[in-house]
Scaffold this motif. Sequence first.
Motif, PDB file in Angstrom:
ATOM      1  N   GLY A   1       0.840  -1.195   0.000  1.00 26.09           N
ATOM      2  CA  GLY A   1       0.000   0.000   0.000  1.00 26.09           C
ATOM      3  C   GLY A   1       0.869   1.237   0.000  1.00 26.09           C
ATOM      4  N   GLU A   2       0.240   2.372   0.145  1.00 26.04           N
ATOM      5  CA  GLU A   2       1.002   3.623   0.093  1.00 26.04           C
ATOM      6  C   GLU A   2       1.908   3.802   1.301  1.00 26.04           C
ATOM      7  OE1 GLU A   2      -1.671   6.457  -2.781  1.00 26.04           O
ATOM      8  OE2 GLU A   2      -1.921   6.718  -0.620  1.00 26.04           O
ATOM      9  N   ALA A   3       1.547   3.161   2.420  1.00 26.83           N
ATOM     10  CA  ALA A   3       2.382   3.233   3.620  1.00 26.83           C
ATOM     11  C   ALA A   3       2.182   1.954   4.421  1.00 26.83           C
ATOM     12  CB  ALA A   3       2.023   4.454   4.462  1.00 26.83           C
ATOM     13  N   THR A   4       3.184   1.565   5.180  1.00 31.36           N
ATOM     14  CA  THR A   4       3.066   0.361   5.996  1.00 31.36           C
ATOM     15  C   THR A   4       2.215   0.638   7.232  1.00 31.36           C
ATOM     16  OG1 THR A   4       5.115   0.900   7.155  1.00 31.36           O
ATOM     17  CG2 THR A   4       5.282  -0.551   5.231  1.00 31.36           C
ATOM     18  N   GLY A   5       1.768  -0.462   7.853  1.00 28.05           N
ATOM     19  CA  GLY A   5       0.980  -0.347   9.073  1.00 28.05           C
ATOM     20  C   GLY A   5      -0.480  -0.657   8.843  1.00 28.05           C
ATOM     21  N   PRO A   6      -1.298  -0.590   9.904  1.00 28.15           N
ATOM     22  CA  PRO A   6      -2.727  -0.904   9.778  1.00 28.15           C
ATOM     23  C   PRO A   6      -3.459   0.138   8.934  1.00 28.15           C
ATOM     24  CG  PRO A   6      -2.215  -0.089  11.983  1.00 28.15           C
ATOM     25  CD  PRO A   6      -0.910  -0.273  11.283  1.00 28.15           C
ATOM     26  N   LEU A   7      -4.271  -0.351   8.005  1.00 26.48           N
ATOM     27  CA  LEU A   7      -5.010   0.537   7.109  1.00 26.48           C
ATOM     28  C   LEU A   7      -6.497   0.176   7.175  1.00 26.48           C
ATOM     29  CD1 LEU A   7      -5.107   2.644   4.751  1.00 26.48           C
ATOM     30  CD2 LEU A   7      -4.877   0.678   3.202  1.00 26.48           C
TER      31      LEU A   7
END
Length: 343
Positions: A58-64
């Motif tokens: 995705g555009e950034a790591t972590g919970p989305l």
Amino acid sequence: MTTPSNPARSRPCRVSLVAFPDAVVSTLAGIFDVMNGIALMGATPAGAPPPFQVEVVGEATGPLPLASGVPFEVQRAIDAVDSSDIVIVPSLLLRSPGWEQGRYPRLVAWLSAMHARGAVLCSACSGVFLLAETGLFDGKDATVHFGYAQAFAAAYPAVAIHPERVLVISGLHEELVSSGASTSWHDLVLYLIARFAGATVAQEVARMFALQWHQDGLTPYMVFEGRADHGDGEIRGAQQWLSEHFSVANPVEEVIKRSRLAERTFKRRFASATGLTPIAYVQRLRIEDAKRRLERTDVSIDEISWRVGYEDPAFFRRLFRRTTGLAPSAYRRRFRIPAYARP
């Protein structure tokens, strides 16, 4: 549909599963579990490397948080992904007033870059809305959920859309793959497994997860709804009358008599407004009613034929099969609520 031969691979296929705020969690998680499950559940020979390495990007790591509000962990940012063998955009929730192009310019640019570097780009269901922003599908065939077909055609008129088809494979190198409504992502995943890991592995995965190919297409699942956005009040009134009286004898003649138009004018305006001739429109209404009766009652097929307006059961059977792709008896077996689920 032809499946390219599976070359021997020295490493797993890199699969990038795209997460973004409009994505549907069930499709994203389902594809992730099935493609990872090949190795976890022992579908490959002992000692063999796993056929796929699946990452959620995705555009950034972590919970989305996805469309339902449920968060999903993005394992890798797209800026860190230089290349991928397979990129899959899962189904998305199309909110009112419709798909808003330009919301994800970074994702669209990255998808185009992955394609230029040799990736196979895939969409599950409505995920093709995002993929189509790349322009790579212009002039090519694709499929999408039949409930979103009209919205997709309006947003991307350069793409030839086939919502009745389960899977469409396009591109000079068969590198653009789209799957149709909802759980036809099963067909997409099985196709990719067969293409990159072999038909034997695909069959084993289908058995383990009880997945089925939608070999009859998606026409049996599609519900007919006559167009009502054409602005012709006279024809709209005729449609309303037909929706309640389609089973009467000679409904087309009767509705023309009730209109204020000459027969030739009526037929021309009806076809222009609805995209169907009056008799074809009546046939679709009758078949749709027959489908509900097959799903919900034990009434014989001959009696259903009579109730929807056909005195000749043989003609009704032929028309039903031509319209839905299934014989009435086969349709009933597939779509009737099973006995254990009935009140």
